[in-house]
Write an enzyme that holds these catalytic residues in place. Structure first.
Site: not given
Length: 310
Positions: A218, A249-250
């Site tokens: 990412s 990101g999670d």
């Protein structure tokens, strides 16, 4: 059922203010506290999407009890593993003027061998019912650098797909154990490989491990780069979004885990990951997503095939 493991959970406090004034008193516009840690954020996003998920977290002391109560109140299925020591706190300061965020992340208490064994045992008990195992975040002090690798091997023995989101030596050791998908960010990818070129870095991270390992890197507002055994793709959002990027990101990991569980085509997984990540930035706290933005952006995410490096 997706199982999301957070070896180093935290009580997250988020302050919103217009601009952080260094070396001066600051008065936040709002303050919010909630259970956090990368795997817990993943579980929150999946739960909001109606996906069956169980969060696994080692919890200790009054802070651990606060986290447990918060997750139960949110309706999240939780396997709480009792451990010694007080669970850590983290603080995020979001500046509304710039959209930037500053985080203060405590290391957390050192874990004993017995603490870690209880967590490994709790995960092993859930594996027979798991469709995907998600391993997210930092390893607490006292846990061996191959802690994630141990969990990856247990999942592989149980024939459960694994998605690993880690950093540093824990990432390198975990990749060597052979997860199905690994999701580093740009800094983690560069640190793990020593490569500044994204394509070469992705190729190097997957070298020497299982042939079908998928690397999804990412790059924040520049989207994601994915290298899989069926193709390489780059997925980018249609526009920029400002807000709190702490849980972006999670949210991407949650999308990838759902795609693994449903065995959806890779371009669709990446489209989902980018849209959910942007929707997380637009939400006020990590673990939340702006549903309307997610639904409107998802069909507009651009996914292009790319050539692997020669």
């Amino acid at each position: 059922m997706i199982v999301a493991v957070t070896p180093n959970p935290a009580w997250d406090v988020t302050y919103h203010l217009e601009r952080l004034a260094h070396h001066r008193a600051n008065r936040p516009l709002s303050v919010a506290g909630r259970a956090g840690g990368k795997g817990i954020n993943v579980a929150r996003v999946l739960h909001s999407l109606g996906v069956a998920v169980t969060a696994v977290a080692p919890l200790g002391g009054a802070t651990g009890e606060r986290i447990r109560a918060d997750l139960v109140a949110a309706g999240l299925a939780l396997t709480s593993v009792p451990v010694s020591g007080e669970t850590r706190n983290t603080t995020t300061i979001v500046e509304t003027a710039s959209g930037g965020a500053t985080s203060l992340n405590e290391l957390g208490p050192a874990r004993t061998t017995e603490d870690w064994a209880r967590l490994v045992g709790a995960v092993a008990e859930l594996l027979p019912a798991a469709s995907v195992l998600v391993l997210s975040g930092s390893l607490p002090p006292g846990v061996p650098v191959d802690g994630y690798a141990e969990l990856v091997r247990a999942a592989r023995a149980a024939r459960v797909p694994v998605l690993l989101d880690a950093s540093g030596p824990a990432l390198v050791a975990g990749v060597a154990a052979g997860p199905d998908v690994v999701k580093p960010n740009a800094d983690e990818l560069r640190a793990a490989t020593g490569e500044s070129d994204p394509l070469r870095a992705v190729a190097r991270l997957s070298a020497g491990t299982r042939a079908d390992l998928a690397v999804v890197a990412s790059f924040g507002p520049d989207g994601v780069l994915a290298a899989t055994d069926v193709g390489w793709w780059r997925a980018v959002p249609p526009d920029a979004v400002r807000g709190n990027a702490t849980g972006a990101g999670d949210a991407a990991v949650a999308a990838l885990a759902r795609g693994m569980a449903e065995d959806s085509p890779w371009p669709e997984r990446l489209r989902d990951a980018v849209a959910l990540s942007a929707a997380a930035v637009a939400a006020p706290a990590a673990g939340d997503v702006a549903g309307e933005l997610y639904r409107s952006w998802r069909p507009r995410v651009r996914v292009d095939a790319v050539e692997p490096p020669g």
